[in-house]
Design a protein around this motif. Structure first.
Motif: not given
Length: 88
Positions: A6-9, A29-32
């Motif tokens: 998450s962006s918060e993390e 996940p899904g980006k790299g």
């Protein structure tokens, strides 16, 4: 390697970065995979720069003298004086 979900993390990890902990590798996940490097910005004054480099003080003084003698040029004047030949 940290897995960020998450962006918060991600912001939490960034907030925890400092001079000693300045590189973070993580995957989304899904980006790299990513490597984040903290490059601290030094808020150094011109006076501190001059103390570190005495030649800089001399350059400032020479520039000020030339300005007082009317030998200076504004940025606009400089740009108007340039032609394509100056960049070849």
């Amino acid at each position: 390697m940290n897995k960020v979900l998450s962006s918060e993390e991600l912001m939490k990890y960034i907030h925890e970065m400092n001079r000693e902990n300045s590189v973070m590798q993580f995957s989304i996940p899904g980006k790299g995979q990513f490597t984040l490097v903290l490059q601290e910005e030094e808020n150094q004054s011109i006076e501190e720069d001059v103390i570190k480099n005495p030649q800089l003080e001399m350059m400032f003084k020479e520039s000020e003298e030339q300005y007082k003698k009317g030998l200076g040029m504004t940025t606009s004047e400089l740009l108007k004086s340039l032609t394509e030949k100056d960049f070849i």
